[in-house]
Design an enzyme around this catalytic site. Structure first.
Site, PDB file in Angstrom:
ATOM      1  N   CYS A 174       0.739  -1.011  -0.004  1.00  0.00           N
ATOM      2  CA  CYS A 174      -0.172  -0.210  -0.065  1.00  0.00           C
ATOM      3  C   CYS A 174       1.048   1.349   0.067  1.00  0.00           C
ATOM      4  O   CYS A 174       1.459   1.831   0.860  1.00  0.00           O
ATOM      5  CB  CYS A 174      -0.797  -0.104   1.339  1.00  0.00           C
ATOM      6  SG  CYS A 174      -1.935   1.368   1.282  1.00  0.00           S
ATOM      7  N   ASN A 220     -12.127   2.701  11.031  1.00  0.00           N
ATOM      8  CA  ASN A 220     -11.109   2.537  11.978  1.00  0.00           C
ATOM      9  C   ASN A 220     -11.102   3.735  12.786  1.00  0.00           C
ATOM     10  O   ASN A 220     -10.683   4.907  12.165  1.00  0.00           O
ATOM     11  CB  ASN A 220      -9.636   2.313  11.166  1.00  0.00           C
ATOM     12  CG  ASN A 220      -9.831   0.988  10.395  1.00  0.00           C
ATOM     13  OD1 ASN A 220     -10.107   0.020  11.076  1.00  0.00           O
ATOM     14  ND2 ASN A 220      -9.548   1.105   9.276  1.00  0.00           N
ATOM     15  N   CYS A 236      -6.664   1.525   7.094  1.00  0.00           N
ATOM     16  CA  CYS A 236      -7.129   2.716   6.192  1.00  0.00           C
ATOM     17  C   CYS A 236      -7.243   3.802   6.950  1.00  0.00           C
ATOM     18  O   CYS A 236      -7.899   3.683   8.251  1.00  0.00           O
ATOM     19  CB  CYS A 236      -8.536   2.133   5.639  1.00  0.00           C
ATOM     20  SG  CYS A 236      -8.171   0.727   4.628  1.00  0.00           S
ATOM     21  N   SER A 268     -13.586   5.937  -3.628  1.00  0.00           N
ATOM     22  CA  SER A 268     -14.188   6.220  -2.280  1.00  0.00           C
ATOM     23  C   SER A 268     -15.484   6.995  -2.425  1.00  0.00           C
ATOM     24  O   SER A 268     -15.572   8.221  -2.417  1.00  0.00           O
ATOM     25  CB  SER A 268     -13.050   7.194  -1.642  1.00  0.00           C
ATOM     26  OG  SER A 268     -11.840   6.343  -1.528  1.00  0.00           O
ATOM     27  N   LEU A 269     -16.602   6.329  -2.359  1.00  0.00           N
ATOM     28  CA  LEU A 269     -17.857   6.910  -2.559  1.00  0.00           C
ATOM     29  C   LEU A 269     -18.510   7.093  -1.145  1.00  0.00           C
ATOM     30  O   LEU A 269     -18.893   8.197  -0.913  1.00  0.00           O
ATOM     31  CB  LEU A 269     -18.795   5.692  -3.079  1.00  0.00           C
ATOM     32  CG  LEU A 269     -20.220   6.210  -3.484  1.00  0.00           C
ATOM     33  CD1 LEU A 269     -20.009   7.278  -4.694  1.00  0.00           C
ATOM     34  CD2 LEU A 269     -20.853   5.135  -4.216  1.00  0.00           C
ATOM     35  N   CYS A 280     -10.786  10.720   8.070  1.00  0.00           N
ATOM     36  CA  CYS A 280      -9.491  10.349   7.521  1.00  0.00           C
ATOM     37  C   CYS A 280      -8.327  11.169   8.476  1.00  0.00           C
ATOM     38  O   CYS A 280      -8.322  12.388   8.356  1.00  0.00           O
ATOM     39  CB  CYS A 280      -9.284  10.196   6.193  1.00  0.00           C
ATOM     40  SG  CYS A 280      -7.604   9.897   5.750  1.00  0.00           S
ATOM     41  N   CYS A 311     -10.980  14.476   4.326  1.00  0.00           N
ATOM     42  CA  CYS A 311     -12.346  13.876   4.355  1.00  0.00           C
ATOM     43  C   CYS A 311     -12.429  13.630   5.626  1.00  0.00           C
ATOM     44  O   CYS A 311     -11.425  13.496   6.700  1.00  0.00           O
ATOM     45  CB  CYS A 311     -12.083  12.345   3.822  1.00  0.00           C
ATOM     46  SG  CYS A 311     -11.884  12.168   1.783  1.00  0.00           S
ATOM     47  N   SER A 356      -7.033   4.109  -5.733  1.00  0.00           N
ATOM     48  CA  SER A 356      -8.102   4.535  -5.286  1.00  0.00           C
ATOM     49  C   SER A 356      -8.149   6.228  -5.112  1.00  0.00           C
ATOM     50  O   SER A 356      -7.352   6.590  -4.962  1.00  0.00           O
ATOM     51  CB  SER A 356      -7.991   4.019  -3.626  1.00  0.00           C
ATOM     52  OG  SER A 356      -9.053   4.468  -2.946  1.00  0.00           O
ATOM     53  N   GLY A 372      -2.427  10.273   0.668  1.00  0.00           N
ATOM     54  CA  GLY A 372      -2.583  11.220  -0.534  1.00  0.00           C
ATOM     55  C   GLY A 372      -3.599  10.722  -1.366  1.00  0.00           C
ATOM     56  O   GLY A 372      -4.209   9.688  -1.399  1.00  0.00           O
ATOM     57  N   GLU A 373      -3.924  11.713  -2.299  1.00  0.00           N
ATOM     58  CA  GLU A 373      -5.155  11.388  -3.521  1.00  0.00           C
ATOM     59  C   GLU A 373      -4.461  11.307  -4.799  1.00  0.00           C
ATOM     60  O   GLU A 373      -3.705  12.198  -5.133  1.00  0.00           O
ATOM     61  CB  GLU A 373      -6.037  12.483  -3.422  1.00  0.00           C
ATOM     62  CG  GLU A 373      -6.995  12.692  -4.620  1.00  0.00           C
ATOM     63  CD  GLU A 373      -7.692  11.237  -5.015  1.00  0.00           C
ATOM     64  OE1 GLU A 373      -8.182  10.804  -4.210  1.00  0.00           O
ATOM     65  OE2 GLU A 373      -7.700  11.081  -6.064  1.00  0.00           O
TER      66      GLU A 373
HETATM   67  N1  SAH Z   1      -7.350   9.551  -1.395  1.00  0.00           N
HETATM   68  C1  SAH Z   1      -7.507   8.133  -1.926  1.00  0.00           C
HETATM   69  C2  SAH Z   1      -6.573   7.212  -1.493  1.00  0.00           C
HETATM   70  C3  SAH Z   1      -6.724   6.752   0.115  1.00  0.00           C
HETATM   71  S1  SAH Z   1      -7.136   5.193   0.123  1.00  0.00           S
HETATM   72  C4  SAH Z   1      -8.997   7.815  -1.546  1.00  0.00           C
HETATM   73  O1  SAH Z   1      -9.901   8.623  -0.885  1.00  0.00           O
HETATM   74  O2  SAH Z   1      -9.544   6.854  -2.387  1.00  0.00           O
HETATM   75  C5  SAH Z   1      -7.640   4.792   1.729  1.00  0.00           C
HETATM   76  C6  SAH Z   1      -9.093   4.268   2.033  1.00  0.00           C
HETATM   77  O3  SAH Z   1      -9.451   4.302   3.215  1.00  0.00           O
HETATM   78  C7  SAH Z   1     -10.227   5.289   1.242  1.00  0.00           C
HETATM   79  O4  SAH Z   1     -11.336   4.735   0.886  1.00  0.00           O
HETATM   80  C8  SAH Z   1     -10.516   6.057   2.490  1.00  0.00           C
HETATM   81  O5  SAH Z   1     -11.759   6.716   2.359  1.00  0.00           O
HETATM   82  C9  SAH Z   1     -10.508   5.154   3.436  1.00  0.00           C
HETATM   83  N2  SAH Z   1     -10.394   5.723   4.778  1.00  0.00           N
HETATM   84  C10 SAH Z   1      -9.916   6.871   5.040  1.00  0.00           C
HETATM   85  N3  SAH Z   1     -10.243   7.053   6.615  1.00  0.00           N
HETATM   86  C11 SAH Z   1     -10.651   5.991   7.097  1.00  0.00           C
HETATM   87  C12 SAH Z   1     -10.726   5.355   8.227  1.00  0.00           C
HETATM   88  N4  SAH Z   1     -10.843   6.221   9.480  1.00  0.00           N
HETATM   89  N5  SAH Z   1     -11.257   4.165   8.776  1.00  0.00           N
HETATM   90  C13 SAH Z   1     -11.702   3.368   7.429  1.00  0.00           C
HETATM   91  N6  SAH Z   1     -11.324   3.682   6.069  1.00  0.00           N
HETATM   92  C14 SAH Z   1     -10.770   5.055   6.201  1.00  0.00           C
END
Ligand code: SAH
Length: 362
Positions: A110, A297, A340, A221-222, A124, A121, A198, A166-167
């Site tokens: 990862c 998480n 995550c 990430s919906l 996160c 978000c 992602s 990061g995105e």
């Molecule tokens: N920026 C990208 C890549 C990050 S991927 C994106 O948003 O897709 C990480 C994944 O973990 C994303 O789907 C994100 O929304 C999710 N994520 C972020 N914080 C989290 C948390 N506290 N618990 C579970 N998943 C989380």
């Protein structure tokens, strides 16, 4: 990329075509570039002097003009479930995290694409850092070099998920260049179907990605089925809304037998009701989709709670009764904060923008 202090070229920043051009510019033959590429990626050698099939004279001149920058391992933590979190230091002293997840069933790295993240978000931790800077292509591919080397997996098949800090679509050019480097037949020769990108769904970049020759699998990430709910969780939704993202997903070319993953972080009382599940199923009708439920998480400073397993199961059942393929992501490495949304690097010097952002969070 040239180091202004030493005027040395960093070979880790070059894809093979650029490396061939760099060799040609020095009057060297093109196959030298392929040799260099194989040393760096297949064998993990970062010292030109150790590249024994190059003539001694060439090695001497190359090591004078070229460097191969590699992220340094600052620390390595192992979770009870075998997940390992690497803290890596970059050339400018910034830190990032990369995670190794064994047997999922494949080996998975990862990888981060930025130091911090601008998307903010609501659930996160990385988002709390703000964006410090983009990673370069060499730093993105470099994480794979370092992890594959440290875990002795260079010759084994592995998957890459661009799901670290990061995105990825906010750093488009560097991510695509890293793809070219990692997928090159003379290097890791990673098949693009082993990479999953992602994204929160930055639409113009998403449309562009659909036209790339090296196209990774997509995960969106919906997190919510309506704009009202999603807008409260993912700020960029105000610019690129749910309907537009779904429409774009219908247009994106998807490999045969493959599907777009829709990630859905489950937050107790926020987006986990049976009605939410029904709305989500309706939204995804007609999309080659699979849903990945990620029970939150939790972390200090994150104002949400993880729903019970029963709620998660009921949500999954509602989806599958409506013919939506669904899985629940098992959280890996939570005991070492590698799961995550738990990647955050503390103790970095903060930019004025970040200091402002942190004030806003108080
Ligand atoms: N920026 C990208 C890549 C990050 S991927 C994106 O948003 O897709 C990480 C994944 O973990 C994303 O789907 C994100 O929304 C999710 N994520 C972020 N914080 C989290 C948390 N506290 N618990 C579970 N998943 C989380």
């Amino acid at each position: 990329m040239r180091d202004t202090a030493t005027d040395q070229v960093d070979l880790a920043e070059l894809d093979r075509v650029e490396l061939e051009a760099a060799c040609a510019a020095r009057g060297e033959q093109r196959f030298r570039a392929r040799q260099l590429f194989a040393w760096i990626y297949r064998r993990g050698i970062t010292d030109v002097d150790a590249m024994t099939d190059l003539p001694l004279e060439l090695r001497t001149s190359l090591s004078r003009d070229f460097v191969i920058r590699t992220p340094q391992i600052v620390s390595r933590e192992r979770s009870a479930d075998g997940t390992e979190k690497f803290l890596l230091r970059l050339a400018d002293g910034r830190n990032i995290e990369s995670v190794f997840i064994p047997d999922t069933p494949a080996m998975t790295f990862c990888i981060s694409t930025q130091v911090g993240c601008a998307m903010a978000c609501a659930f996160c931790l990385t988002g709390k850092m703000g964006l410090v800077r983009n990673l370069t292509a060499g730093e993105i591919a470099g994480q794979v070099r370092v992890l594959a080397g440290a875990l002795d997996l260079r010759d084994k098949p592995f998957n890459i998920v661009l799901m670290g800090m990061g995105e990825p679509l906010h750093n488009y050019e560097a991510v695509m260049k890293a793809m070219r480097i990692l997928c090159d037949e003379h290097g890791f020769a990673l098949p693009p179907r082993r990479v999953t990108l992602s994204t929160v769904g930055l639409l113009p970049a998403l449309e562009k990605l659909g036209r790339e020759a090296l196209m990774p699998n997509l995960a969106i990430s919906l997190h919510a089925p309506t704009d009202a709910q999603r807008g409260a969780l993912v700020p960029i939704n105000k610019k690129y809304g749910v309907a537009d993202i779904i429409a774009a997903c219908k247009r994106v070319p998807v490999r045969k037998r493959s599907r777009i993953t829709f990630e859905y972080v489950m937050l107790a009382g926020v987006n986990d009701s049976p009605d939410d599940a029904r709305r989500l199923a309706k939204l995804l009708a007609g999309v080659k989709a699979k849903v990945n439920l990620i029970p939150l998480n939790p972390a200090a400073g994150i104002p949400f709670e993880r729903p019970s397993d029963a709620v998660v199961d009921a949500f999954a059942r509602t989806l599958s009764e409506r013919d939506v393929t669904v899985s629940v992501r098992k959280s890996r490495g939570r005991d070492i904060r590698a799961a995550c949304g738990q990647l955050i690097v503390e103790g970095q010097q903060r930019s004025p923008g970040q200091r402002l952002a942190s004030l806003a969070f108080r």
